[in-house]
Motif scaffolding. Structure first.
Motif, PDB file in Angstrom:
ATOM      1  N   ASN A 160       5.999  -3.997  -3.825  1.00 52.25           N
ATOM      2  CA  ASN A 160       6.090  -4.912  -2.697  1.00 52.25           C
ATOM      3  C   ASN A 160       4.726  -4.964  -2.004  1.00 52.25           C
ATOM      4  N   VAL A 161       4.523  -5.940  -1.142  1.00 50.91           N
ATOM      5  CA  VAL A 161       3.292  -6.023  -0.356  1.00 50.91           C
ATOM      6  C   VAL A 161       3.318  -4.920   0.706  1.00 50.91           C
ATOM      7  N   PHE A 162       2.220  -4.178   0.811  1.00 56.22           N
ATOM      8  CA  PHE A 162       2.132  -3.128   1.820  1.00 56.22           C
ATOM      9  C   PHE A 162       0.801  -3.239   2.562  1.00 56.22           C
ATOM     10  N   SER A 163       0.759  -2.677   3.752  1.00 57.95           N
ATOM     11  CA  SER A 163      -0.441  -2.737   4.588  1.00 57.95           C
ATOM     12  C   SER A 163      -1.237  -1.452   4.473  1.00 57.95           C
ATOM     13  N   ALA A 164      -2.561  -1.582   4.563  1.00 61.38           N
ATOM     14  CA  ALA A 164      -3.439  -0.412   4.536  1.00 61.38           C
ATOM     15  C   ALA A 164      -4.636  -0.664   5.433  1.00 61.38           C
ATOM     16  N   SER A 165      -5.206   0.411   5.937  1.00 64.77           N
ATOM     17  CA  SER A 165      -6.413   0.331   6.756  1.00 64.77           C
ATOM     18  C   SER A 165      -7.630   0.687   5.927  1.00 64.77           C
ATOM     19  N   ALA A 166      -8.795   0.261   6.365  1.00 62.65           N
ATOM     20  CA  ALA A 166     -10.036   0.595   5.670  1.00 62.65           C
ATOM     21  C   ALA A 166     -10.204   2.110   5.611  1.00 62.65           C
TER      22      ALA A 166
ATOM     23  N   LEU B 260      -4.091  -5.112  -6.033  1.00 63.74           N
ATOM     24  CA  LEU B 260      -4.207  -6.555  -5.879  1.00 63.74           C
ATOM     25  C   LEU B 260      -4.140  -6.930  -4.409  1.00 63.74           C
ATOM     26  N   ASN B 261      -4.822  -8.007  -4.055  1.00 66.02           N
ATOM     27  CA  ASN B 261      -4.623  -8.601  -2.744  1.00 66.02           C
ATOM     28  C   ASN B 261      -3.266  -9.292  -2.714  1.00 66.02           C
ATOM     29  N   ALA B 262      -2.801  -9.661  -1.541  1.00 68.65           N
ATOM     30  CA  ALA B 262      -1.484 -10.290  -1.413  1.00 68.65           C
ATOM     31  C   ALA B 262      -1.388 -11.593  -2.192  1.00 68.65           C
ATOM     32  N   ASP B 263      -2.551 -12.255  -2.447  1.00 67.43           N
ATOM     33  CA  ASP B 263      -2.540 -13.499  -3.226  1.00 67.43           C
ATOM     34  C   ASP B 263      -2.682 -13.243  -4.722  1.00 67.43           C
ATOM     35  N   LEU B 264      -2.595 -11.962  -5.136  1.00 68.80           N
ATOM     36  CA  LEU B 264      -2.621 -11.513  -6.530  1.00 68.80           C
ATOM     37  C   LEU B 264      -4.014 -11.514  -7.153  1.00 68.80           C
ATOM     38  N   THR B 265      -5.060 -11.790  -6.388  1.00 68.39           N
ATOM     39  CA  THR B 265      -6.407 -11.572  -6.893  1.00 68.39           C
ATOM     40  C   THR B 265      -6.681 -10.070  -6.904  1.00 68.39           C
TER      41      THR B 265
ATOM     42  N   ALA C 200     -11.075  -0.170   0.504  1.00 66.55           N
ATOM     43  CA  ALA C 200     -12.320  -0.595   1.149  1.00 66.55           C
ATOM     44  C   ALA C 200     -12.100  -1.315   2.473  1.00 66.55           C
ATOM     45  N   SER C 201     -11.107  -2.173   2.540  1.00 65.17           N
ATOM     46  CA  SER C 201     -10.925  -3.013   3.730  1.00 65.17           C
ATOM     47  C   SER C 201      -9.469  -3.033   4.153  1.00 65.17           C
ATOM     48  N   ALA C 202      -9.236  -3.179   5.447  1.00 71.42           N
ATOM     49  CA  ALA C 202      -7.874  -3.320   5.952  1.00 71.42           C
ATOM     50  C   ALA C 202      -7.272  -4.609   5.422  1.00 71.42           C
TER      51      ALA C 202
ATOM     52  N   LEU D  30       0.348  -3.023  -5.562  1.00 69.91           N
ATOM     53  CA  LEU D  30      -0.066  -2.095  -6.602  1.00 69.91           C
ATOM     54  C   LEU D  30       0.567  -2.526  -7.923  1.00 69.91           C
ATOM     55  N   GLU D  31      -0.235  -2.595  -8.977  1.00 70.49           N
ATOM     56  CA  GLU D  31       0.251  -3.051 -10.288  1.00 70.49           C
ATOM     57  C   GLU D  31      -0.002  -1.992 -11.354  1.00 70.49           C
ATOM     58  N   PHE D  32       1.039  -1.725 -12.172  1.00 64.48           N
ATOM     59  CA  PHE D  32       0.917  -0.853 -13.339  1.00 64.48           C
ATOM     60  C   PHE D  32       1.257  -1.671 -14.580  1.00 64.48           C
ATOM     61  N   GLY D  33       0.513  -1.460 -15.684  1.00 60.66           N
ATOM     62  CA  GLY D  33       0.784  -2.230 -16.886  1.00 60.66           C
ATOM     63  C   GLY D  33       0.447  -1.478 -18.155  1.00 60.66           C
ATOM     64  N   ALA D  34       0.962  -1.992 -19.270  1.00 58.06           N
ATOM     65  CA  ALA D  34       0.667  -1.442 -20.598  1.00 58.06           C
ATOM     66  C   ALA D  34       0.715  -2.586 -21.604  1.00 58.06           C
TER      67      ALA D  34
END
Length: 264
Positions: free
Chosen positions: A87-93, A120-125, A194-196, A201-205
């Motif tokens: 899910n989308v989560f918030s973080a501080s720098a 990933l950013n919230a826009d999936l970049t 790095a930034s607030a 978070l993405e995991f893949g194989a």
């Protein structure tokens, strides 16, 4: 208890329940997580023990019965695989993002499958490529050879060679194609955000060059600034809409009660 009080209590319980569900894989894949291909949660199984962070289950992705087009890397030999996103989560720098992972592969020389984790950013970049792990007959499994540079700090990760038994590998469990098969055991990963902002978070194989002899990634113990990740706090407008909706329901309930009293 008044109806509006009950409604507020129910809403609060729902929010707390949603946050709790995002903290651990012990209850399965947390609410709000999404994926493509094969993913899930399981307890200790085969060569993959429970993570050192504790809990009765861990999350995983596997190339077994995977989908095409899931890799973020432009390799022409990519075939089938899977990913799972939080899910989308918030973080501080400066917040430390920590988790444990275990790379498990039944594919060896010439068919170098790989796994990864990205922020990933919230826009999936992509905000950061945290780590990669790739099958190799010699040298380091993490970071994966031939893949872009990674940004997280990971603990040493020599592979334990052999035909890994793990049910997430499907029909490939307990098999090995040539050299390089095995599992890393639980590896710790740390990255300072790095930034607030709001992140995913993405995991893949992914299978590479063929779609046989599968590979997977187990993960657990995910924290940001020492706290399990939880859904991002809703915007003030969302809270306002919730409060307005609850107020409307309360007003309707009071009106019905008033009519009932008059009729009596």
């Amino acid at each position: 208890m008044k109806l509006t009080t009950k409604l507020f209590a129910a809403a609060a319980i729902a929010v707390v329940a949603q946050a709790a569900s995002a903290q651990s894989f012990s209850g399965g894949i947390p609410a709000g997580w999404t994926g493509v291909g094969t993913y899930g949660a399981m307890g200790a199984n085969g060569v993959v023990t429970l993570a050192p962070s504790g809990g009765s289950k861990y999350g995983y992705v596997s190339t077994a019965n995977g989908s095409t087009g899931v890799s973020p890397f432009a390799f022409g030999a990519n075939t089938t695989g899977s990913y799972l996103r939080s899910n989308v989560f918030s973080a501080s720098a400066g917040d430390a993002l920590n988790f444990n992972f275990n790379y498990v592969t039944s594919d060896g020389a010439g068919y170098a499958d790989y796994g990864w984790a990205r922020l990933l950013n919230a826009d999936l970049t992509q905000a950061a490529l945290l780590f990669t792990a790739r099958t190799t007959t010699s040298g380091n499994t993490v970071p994966g050879f031939g893949l872009p540079a990674t940004q997280a700090t990971v603990s040493p990760s020599p592979i334990t060679a052999g035909a890994p038994s793990w049910s997430a590998l499907g029909t490939s469990s307990g098999t090995c194609y040539s050299g390089g098969c095995g599992f890393t055991g639980w590896v710790s990963s740390t990255y300072n955000i790095a930034s607030a902002g709001s992140y995913i978070l993405e995991f893949g194989a992914i299978n590479w060059s063929d779609s046989a002899y599968h590979t997977g990634l187990a993960f657990d113990g995910i924290t940001v600034a020492g706290v399990p990740i939880t859904p991002a706090v809703p915007e003030p407008e969302s809270f306002a809409m919730l409060l307005a909706g609850l107020g409307l329901v309360g007003a309707i309930a009071r009106r019905r009660q008033a009519k009932k009293s008059i009729s009596v």
